[in-house]
Design a protein around this motif. Structure first.
Motif, PDB file in Angstrom:
ATOM      1  N   LEU A 151     -17.478   6.267   1.181  1.00 35.53           N
ATOM      2  CA  LEU A 151     -16.080   6.131   1.642  1.00 35.53           C
ATOM      3  C   LEU A 151     -15.088   6.062   0.484  1.00 35.53           C
ATOM      4  N   GLY A 152     -15.594   5.966  -0.743  1.00 38.81           N
ATOM      5  CA  GLY A 152     -14.710   5.790  -1.905  1.00 38.81           C
ATOM      6  C   GLY A 152     -13.654   6.877  -1.981  1.00 38.81           C
ATOM      7  N   GLY A 153     -12.392   6.455  -2.097  1.00 38.23           N
ATOM      8  CA  GLY A 153     -11.298   7.418  -2.168  1.00 38.23           C
ATOM      9  C   GLY A 153     -10.917   7.999  -0.832  1.00 38.23           C
ATOM     10  N   ARG A 154     -11.669   7.667   0.224  1.00 44.15           N
ATOM     11  CA  ARG A 154     -11.359   8.181   1.565  1.00 44.15           C
ATOM     12  C   ARG A 154     -10.767   7.086   2.444  1.00 44.15           C
TER      13      ARG A 154
ATOM     14  N   GLU B 176      -3.764   7.173  -8.961  1.00 46.60           N
ATOM     15  CA  GLU B 176      -5.023   7.028  -8.205  1.00 46.60           C
ATOM     16  C   GLU B 176      -5.204   8.161  -7.199  1.00 46.60           C
ATOM     17  N   GLU B 177      -4.085   8.667  -6.677  1.00 47.04           N
ATOM     18  CA  GLU B 177      -4.142   9.766  -5.707  1.00 47.04           C
ATOM     19  C   GLU B 177      -4.172  11.136  -6.398  1.00 47.04           C
TER      20      GLU B 177
ATOM     21  N   PRO C 176       0.810  -1.227   0.000  1.00 45.61           N
ATOM     22  CA  PRO C 176       0.000   0.000   0.000  1.00 45.61           C
ATOM     23  C   PRO C 176       0.842   1.275   0.000  1.00 45.61           C
ATOM     24  N   LEU C 177       0.221   2.337  -0.450  1.00 47.88           N
ATOM     25  CA  LEU C 177       0.790   3.684  -0.367  1.00 47.88           C
ATOM     26  C   LEU C 177       0.118   4.348   0.841  1.00 47.88           C
TER      27      LEU C 177
ATOM     28  N   GLU D  19       4.047   0.062  -9.676  1.00 49.89           N
ATOM     29  CA  GLU D  19       2.968   0.265  -8.694  1.00 49.89           C
ATOM     30  C   GLU D  19       2.922   1.716  -8.208  1.00 49.89           C
ATOM     31  N   ILE D  20       4.100   2.293  -7.979  1.00 53.04           N
ATOM     32  CA  ILE D  20       4.131   3.697  -7.539  1.00 53.04           C
ATOM     33  C   ILE D  20       3.441   4.580  -8.575  1.00 53.04           C
TER      34      ILE D  20
END
Lengths: 337, 337
Positions: free
Chosen positions: B28-31, A182-183, A36-37, A175-176
């Motif tokens: 909660l998506g993305g949170r 995604e962020e 995970p990040l 992955e990074i």
């Protein structure tokens, strides 16, 4: 046929490319964990920017080394692989290769220094590998490795200066790139703990293709900043000593012949942290992220937290590359808070 | 209008269902972080079966409570939400609600016992909440909460006996079902640390729909096994004491009026572990998984590791529900190895 020659056929740095990293990812599919990040508003505040942590300490075998170990072992021609593999390592590469060998059902011999962390020696044995201990000062691990390799027909899996190992570590970079997208991150400094440069060069190659606006910065402990000095001078520089830091995982004599040209072409300047800063980063990772990071695995996080003035941009991604730490070393770090 | 009444309109257990959990997941998506499912061959060996750990200690705010906090806050009607929220909690619910409130830009008041772990009190304040301390023995937290709620128009976010909170915690179960499918797991015992039963009932509801062959087992510390005894007798039983365990996160007087009927309908028998077993599980999570787990968050892992004879099947999934632990408590656990 000398099994050791199989992987060594590819010794040209240009042989490691994004296609090889993508191929490694296919072989690693379902085997390596997509780590995970992580993040914490408390760490953002200390860093003075958004800080994300790529938690490779949560990888199988407790470090990113499983990626390279699996990549190299799985790339071997089956009849060569069946004879077994050999590696020399202070611990994380040992565990990564040992676990990859066990999952392939082949023998593994690991040559480890007598002063490697006990947990790393014990785990390597527990993964089913035969551990051969050597004196880091008096004996030549390359000579020991070459002899055992020849005697038993084992293929040597080098810790970093090996294209298939670099390709495996590079899957971290794929992955990074995906997780940053995604962020919503478009530009970032990516800080990577750097020993021989296998992880750093692999991530740099992956990001060159998948997130070209990201800049990789190798991170090292004080007095063992061979890569930082090499990048500054433009040629490979050696460390004066091989012990004297708590960051055992990333103490290597010098950057690799394959990794350095990649680092030189793609990376920004190195960042150097003290052992105490690495310990403080370990303590903050414990308190804020709930992850266990070993000293060498914490140098990039330490640079992100405590050397912000030397880092560009609004977003930093720090790789915590391993978590194989003895209890007393961990407790000493917690007491630094 | 009393803001506190908004969430309390839904007090019928049958009002929490899979649709509500799916709706919470959308909000909660993305949170919320999709926490990883970890494993280690060393832990499999101790457990005597395949063991997976759903690492909710890696969730934002350091525990699963962020899911329920965000779910409840985000479900409020905007004008009600704007006045702020109040919660009472020994720590993890406090942090989850405080962070959810901060991210919504609304005020939060958290009523915490004076003997809550210092880290949890400090973090709750650092998330911007106003902390009101009370004496767990001499004062009535419900009375304090009701008064503050009325005075300031704050909406009370109950820690577990609240449908939107249960729905938020249930999103953990949706992830477990998906991640287990990715691992090829068709049947499993799912062990969950159980205080008031919010997480356990939420996961049980999610798995009832998404992985009906999975059986949820609530896990509790010795002498605070109200849910285990309640499930055995078929009616709500109370704990004799409210302190005396290191597992502060899951010490509650009794199962909830909403959670218990769900637990009774869907769960297998409870599992009870000692404080020492919880500490050993913390130490093994440190060594083998590189995660930081607090005592209360470790009881399900402890049951998986040390009470295997009371568990059915070849696969067990243990939720490590939180990692908010003071340094000295963590070090005491490591010394148990």
């Amino acid at each position: 046929m000398d099994g050791g020659s199989f992987l060594q056929q590819k010794s040209d740095p240009s042989m490691v490319d994004i296609a090889m990293i993508e191929a490694a990812r296919v072989r690693l599919g379902g085997r390596a964990r997509r780590t995970p990040l992580l993040s914490s508003p408390f760490l953002d505040e200390i860093a003075g920017r958004r800080l994300f942590v790529k938690a490779e300490c949560l990888q199988h075998s407790g470090s990113f080394k499983f990626r390279g170990g699996w990549s190299a072992v799985s790339a071997l021609e089956p009849s060569v692989r069946a004879r077994g593999v050999i590696a020399f390592s202070s611990g994380n590469h040992a565990q990564g290769v040992a676990l990859a060998a066990r999952l392939h059902g082949i023998p593994a011999v690991i040559v480890m220094p007598t002063d490697a962390p006990r947990l790393k020696i014990a785990n390597t044995r527990a993964f089913g590998a035969e551990v051969v201990l050597y004196d880091r000062i008096k004996e030549d691990r390359d000579e020991i490795g070459a002899r055992l390799s020849k005697e038993r027909g084992l293929t040597l899996i080098k810790p970093f200066d090996e294209p298939q190992v670099i390709a495996g570590q590079g899957t971290t970079g794929l992955e990074i790139a995906e997780q940053a997208a995604e962020e919503g991150i478009e530009v970032a400094s990516v800080l990577v703990p750097c020993g021989g440069g296998g992880l750093t060069s692999g991530i740099a190659l992956a990001l060159e293709s998948r997130a070209p606006s990201f800049k990789v910065r190798p991170c090292e402990p004080e007095n063992f900043d061979d890569t930082t000095r090499s990048l500054a001078s433009g040629k490979i520089e050696r460390n004066a000593a091989l012990q004297g830091s708590i960051c055992d995982a990333i103490i290597t004599p010098q950057p690799g012949n394959i990794t350095f040209p990649i680092l030189k072409r793609l990376c920004g300047a190195g960042l150097v942290v003290t052992d105490e800063e690495a310990q403080k980063a370990m303590a903050l990772a414990f308190t804020r992220l709930k992850i266990v990071v070993e000293p060498g695995g914490a140098v990039a996080l330490a640079a992100a937290l405590f050397h912000g003035k030397d880092i560009d941009g609004d977003v930093v991604i720090a790789v915590t590359s391993g978590g194989n730490v003895d209890t007393e070393v961990f407790e000493a770090a917690l007491s630094r808070r």
